[in-house]
Design an enzyme around this catalytic site. Sequence first.
Site, mmCIF file in Angstrom:
data_model
loop_
_atom_site.group_PDB
_atom_site.id
_atom_site.type_symbol
_atom_site.label_atom_id
_atom_site.label_comp_id
_atom_site.label_asym_id
_atom_site.label_seq_id
_atom_site.Cartn_x
_atom_site.Cartn_y
_atom_site.Cartn_z
ATOM 1 N N TYR A 133 0.847 -1.203 0.000
ATOM 2 C CA TYR A 133 0.000 0.000 0.000
ATOM 3 C C TYR A 133 0.879 1.248 0.000
ATOM 4 C CZ TYR A 133 -3.190 3.615 1.553
ATOM 5 O OH TYR A 133 -3.898 4.791 1.649
ATOM 6 N N GLU A 184 -11.435 5.839 4.101
ATOM 7 C CA GLU A 184 -11.025 6.720 5.199
ATOM 8 C C GLU A 184 -12.180 6.943 6.172
ATOM 9 O OE1 GLU A 184 -8.054 7.459 5.954
ATOM 10 O OE2 GLU A 184 -6.989 7.120 4.087
ATOM 11 N N TRP A 224 -5.833 1.499 10.149
ATOM 12 C CA TRP A 224 -5.804 1.359 8.702
ATOM 13 C C TRP A 224 -5.582 -0.100 8.316
ATOM 14 C CZ3 TRP A 224 -7.908 3.609 4.956
ATOM 15 C CH2 TRP A 224 -7.503 3.379 3.645
#
Length: 188
Positions: A22, A44, A52
């Site tokens: 990522y 988000e 995350w």
Amino acid sequence: MIESTKIRCQWVPSDNQLMQTYHDLEWGTPTTSTQALFELLTLEIFQSGLSWQIILNKRDHFRRAFAQFSAAQVANFNQQDIENLMNNADIVRNRRKILATINNAQVIVNDFPDNQFSEYIWSFTGYHVIKHHYAHYFEIPKFDSLAVVVSQNLRQRHFQFIGPVTIYSFLQASGIVNDHELGCFRSD
């Protein structure tokens, strides 16, 4: 395979292939596709209050659950779709976040035809990447004045669940803000 010897931002675990991928290929990469921006904004929103890592682990499930983040399709989700999402153990089941995602898709479809959402988001920086030069991720603020302005403007357009912290993370993820640390191979 992602090269593990690269110098990365300090927040990226050296033993986490998913986070490395990522970081290396997505985070901070300028993104102009409305579909990709809608995906990042949605992720988000769902990340708010969570890590995350949790969201990345569930990302493929989110893509399936939210029609590959086609705003046009999500905008048409109905009560049965909402209940299906609430019963989907493969995603984060938060009714407020699900409803916000559907609402945000409707705003994108109604107010920003033909990829204009991308143009709108990028217009806040004059279509330029904002490059910060932080040495350590602890220096990176949770939000800044740009995130406040974007958040307020989105709110005026009836987007939901888009506070300054969420928006700053979105700006970083979409590459509008480049917060790769000095020394990271992606810091440019």
